[in-house]
Design a protein around this motif. Structure first.
Motif, PDB file in Angstrom:
ATOM      1  N   UNK A  18       1.336 -10.401   7.706  1.00  0.00           N
ATOM      2  CA  UNK A  18       0.179 -11.199   7.319  1.00  0.00           C
ATOM      3  C   UNK A  18       0.358 -12.647   7.777  1.00  0.00           C
ATOM      4  N   UNK A  19      -0.728 -13.360   8.039  1.00  0.00           N
ATOM      5  CA  UNK A  19      -0.614 -14.801   8.300  1.00  0.00           C
ATOM      6  C   UNK A  19      -0.045 -15.513   7.076  1.00  0.00           C
ATOM      7  N   UNK A  20       0.656 -16.610   7.273  1.00  0.00           N
ATOM      8  CA  UNK A  20       1.219 -17.326   6.126  1.00  0.00           C
ATOM      9  C   UNK A  20       0.139 -17.882   5.216  1.00  0.00           C
ATOM     10  N   UNK A  21       0.349 -17.728   3.918  1.00  0.00           N
ATOM     11  CA  UNK A  21      -0.619 -18.230   2.942  1.00  0.00           C
ATOM     12  C   UNK A  21       0.076 -18.881   1.757  1.00  0.00           C
ATOM     13  N   UNK A  22       1.389 -19.082   1.845  1.00  0.00           N
ATOM     14  CA  UNK A  22       2.128 -19.625   0.709  1.00  0.00           C
ATOM     15  C   UNK A  22       1.764 -21.099   0.489  1.00  0.00           C
ATOM     16  N   UNK A  23       1.713 -21.486  -0.779  1.00  0.00           N
ATOM     17  CA  UNK A  23       1.400 -22.873  -1.129  1.00  0.00           C
ATOM     18  C   UNK A  23       2.637 -23.751  -1.124  1.00  0.00           C
ATOM     19  N   UNK A  78      -6.882 -28.963   6.263  1.00  0.00           N
ATOM     20  CA  UNK A  78      -7.945 -27.962   6.304  1.00  0.00           C
ATOM     21  C   UNK A  78      -7.645 -26.828   7.277  1.00  0.00           C
ATOM     22  N   UNK A  79      -6.646 -27.016   8.131  1.00  0.00           N
ATOM     23  CA  UNK A  79      -6.374 -26.024   9.159  1.00  0.00           C
ATOM     24  C   UNK A  79      -5.409 -24.943   8.702  1.00  0.00           C
ATOM     25  N   UNK A  80      -5.519 -23.782   9.325  1.00  0.00           N
ATOM     26  CA  UNK A  80      -4.609 -22.671   9.064  1.00  0.00           C
ATOM     27  C   UNK A  80      -3.661 -22.427  10.227  1.00  0.00           C
ATOM     28  N   UNK A  81      -3.941 -23.034  11.374  1.00  0.00           N
ATOM     29  CA  UNK A  81      -3.058 -22.936  12.526  1.00  0.00           C
ATOM     30  C   UNK A  81      -3.362 -24.115  13.437  1.00  0.00           C
ATOM     31  N   UNK A  82      -2.549 -25.166  13.352  1.00  0.00           N
ATOM     32  CA  UNK A  82      -1.303 -25.303  12.612  1.00  0.00           C
ATOM     33  C   UNK A  82      -1.512 -25.331  11.083  1.00  0.00           C
ATOM     34  N   UNK A  83      -0.495 -24.836  10.384  1.00  0.00           N
ATOM     35  CA  UNK A  83      -0.461 -24.861   8.926  1.00  0.00           C
ATOM     36  C   UNK A  83       0.591 -25.892   8.535  1.00  0.00           C
ATOM     37  N   UNK A  84       0.132 -27.040   8.041  1.00  0.00           N
ATOM     38  CA  UNK A  84       1.016 -28.191   7.837  1.00  0.00           C
ATOM     39  C   UNK A  84       1.628 -28.204   6.434  1.00  0.00           C
ATOM     40  N   UNK A  85       2.882 -28.651   6.388  1.00  0.00           N
ATOM     41  CA  UNK A  85       3.614 -28.788   5.138  1.00  0.00           C
ATOM     42  C   UNK A  85       4.195 -30.189   5.014  1.00  0.00           C
ATOM     43  N   UNK A 105       0.820 -15.625  15.465  1.00  0.00           N
ATOM     44  CA  UNK A 105       0.295 -14.451  16.161  1.00  0.00           C
ATOM     45  C   UNK A 105       0.828 -13.189  15.495  1.00  0.00           C
ATOM     46  N   UNK A 106       0.232 -12.793  14.378  1.00  0.00           N
ATOM     47  CA  UNK A 106       0.747 -11.618  13.669  1.00  0.00           C
ATOM     48  C   UNK A 106       0.771 -10.355  14.515  1.00  0.00           C
ATOM     49  N   UNK A 107      -0.203 -10.184  15.412  1.00  0.00           N
ATOM     50  CA  UNK A 107      -0.254  -8.949  16.204  1.00  0.00           C
ATOM     51  C   UNK A 107       0.940  -8.808  17.146  1.00  0.00           C
ATOM     52  N   UNK A 108       1.581  -9.933  17.474  1.00  0.00           N
ATOM     53  CA  UNK A 108       2.810  -9.901  18.270  1.00  0.00           C
ATOM     54  C   UNK A 108       4.045 -10.122  17.398  1.00  0.00           C
ATOM     55  N   UNK A 141      11.457 -12.609   6.700  1.00  0.00           N
ATOM     56  CA  UNK A 141      11.299 -11.755   5.525  1.00  0.00           C
ATOM     57  C   UNK A 141       9.857 -11.243   5.405  1.00  0.00           C
ATOM     58  N   UNK A 142       8.899 -11.990   5.971  1.00  0.00           N
ATOM     59  CA  UNK A 142       7.500 -11.547   5.956  1.00  0.00           C
ATOM     60  C   UNK A 142       7.216 -10.499   7.023  1.00  0.00           C
ATOM     61  N   UNK A 143       8.163 -10.276   7.941  1.00  0.00           N
ATOM     62  CA  UNK A 143       7.987  -9.252   8.949  1.00  0.00           C
ATOM     63  C   UNK A 143       7.749  -9.746  10.357  1.00  0.00           C
ATOM     64  N   UNK A 144       7.849 -11.059  10.585  1.00  0.00           N
ATOM     65  CA  UNK A 144       7.708 -11.566  11.951  1.00  0.00           C
ATOM     66  C   UNK A 144       8.936 -11.173  12.767  1.00  0.00           C
ATOM     67  N   UNK A 145       8.725 -10.938  14.059  1.00  0.00           N
ATOM     68  CA  UNK A 145       9.776 -10.477  14.957  1.00  0.00           C
ATOM     69  C   UNK A 145      10.409 -11.619  15.745  1.00  0.00           C
ATOM     70  N   UNK A 146       9.698 -12.741  15.837  1.00  0.00           N
ATOM     71  CA  UNK A 146      10.132 -13.817  16.720  1.00  0.00           C
ATOM     72  C   UNK A 146       9.748 -15.161  16.102  1.00  0.00           C
ATOM     73  N   UNK A 147      10.714 -16.065  16.024  1.00  0.00           N
ATOM     74  CA  UNK A 147      10.492 -17.404  15.480  1.00  0.00           C
ATOM     75  C   UNK A 147      10.800 -18.401  16.594  1.00  0.00           C
ATOM     76  N   UNK A 148       9.797 -19.193  16.958  1.00  0.00           N
ATOM     77  CA  UNK A 148       9.906 -20.070  18.119  1.00  0.00           C
ATOM     78  C   UNK A 148      10.018 -21.545  17.729  1.00  0.00           C
ATOM     79  N   UNK A 149      10.636 -22.279  18.624  1.00  0.00           N
ATOM     80  CA  UNK A 149      10.722 -23.745  18.545  1.00  0.00           C
ATOM     81  C   UNK A 149      10.541 -24.242  19.962  1.00  0.00           C
ATOM     82  N   UNK A 150       9.516 -25.049  20.192  1.00  0.00           N
ATOM     83  CA  UNK A 150       9.286 -25.623  21.514  1.00  0.00           C
ATOM     84  C   UNK A 150       9.222 -27.137  21.371  1.00  0.00           C
ATOM     85  N   UNK A 151       9.719 -27.836  22.364  1.00  0.00           N
ATOM     86  CA  UNK A 151       9.700 -29.299  22.292  1.00  0.00           C
ATOM     87  C   UNK A 151       9.662 -29.880  23.692  1.00  0.00           C
TER      88      UNK A 151
END
Length: 240
Positions: A18-23, A78-85, A105-108, A141-151
């Motif tokens: 699922x897309x992230x929705x945690x507060x 107000x945005x969901x992607x990017x989702x800012x913290x 990209x949950x589908x990937x 833990x949510x089921x994503x397969x790949x965690x990226x960092x680009x700079x």
């Protein structure tokens, strides 16, 4: 064209997350909350004020008034992607930084961490590191397969941070973007789900209270703990 070539691994039973929705996310040293202009903007602007270099590699900023930053935070929340913290250092109780999950990209099964802005008071603290670890943990833990960092490839502190966290170097995309009228070559780092169990143990070992002295200085370096997990190291960071 002849016989079929080799095919990728079949993902039997894999379900897109699922897309992230945690507060909020909370650790021992750090707390993350969804960015709120009314809750966080004034404190964050004070923490960032006078440190315009924080925005050198960012597509936004610098912000020259509290009202200007509040307007940006209002749009960002107000945005969901990017989702800012917003990031709080629990040692001091102060909100001192922001980051975002993006290119979700949950589908990937892919998700990225970016838009990182840390005030001087939050830089090089265990709270800042734990904030990133919490987001990496959430994603896998949510089921994503790949965690990226680009700079930006010129942003050596960001490249060091990615490698320290255990993300593997995947190369530089040349002339990938134009940001604020300047060329940006982009350095790519990522961790995949097969690496997550070992990476989780490295993060947990570093975050143990016993790994810090009375002044909060680390006893064992995170980069040493994650070295064996990384599939490839950044050649720009190697000595010699």
């Amino acid at each position: 064209m002849g016989d079929a070539g080799p095919l990728g691994e079949e993902l039997t039973g894999w379900v897109p997350p699922e897309p992230p929705a945690m507060a909020a996310l909370e650790g021992r040293w750090a707390r993350l909350e969804r960015l709120s202009a009314d809750t966080h903007a004034a404190t964050l602007f004070r923490a960032f004020s006078g440190h315009d270099a924080l925005w050198d590699y960012m597509p936004v900023g610098p912000f020259h008034s509290a009202a200007q930053y509040h307007r940006w935070a209002r749009e960002a929340e107000a945005g969901l992607d990017p989702l800012h913290f917003a990031i709080q250092n629990r040692d001091t109780g102060q909100w001192g930084g922001t980051c975002a999950l993006l290119r979700i990209t949950p589908e990937a099964g892919s998700i990225e961490l970016g838009y990182i802005a840390l005030s001087p008071e939050l830089q090089r603290t265990r709270a800042a590191t734990e904030a990133f670890c919490l987001l990496i943990e959430w994603a896998f833990e949510a089921g994503y397969r790949r965690f990226e960092w680009k700079c930006n490839a010129l942003n050596m502190p960001s490249r060091r941070a990615a490698e320290r966290l255990g993300l593997s170097y995947e190369g530089v995309f040349r002339q990938a973007q134009v940001v604020k009228g300047r060329n940006r070559d982009t350095a790519w780092f990522a961790a995949i789900d097969k690496e997550w169990p070992a990476l989780r143990e490295a993060h947990r070992a570093w975050l143990r209270p016993e790994n810090f002295d009375a002044a909060g200085r680390q006893m064992e370096r995170l980069g040493d703990l994650t070295r064996l997990v990384r599939a490839a190291s950044d050649p720009a960071l190697q000595p010699g």
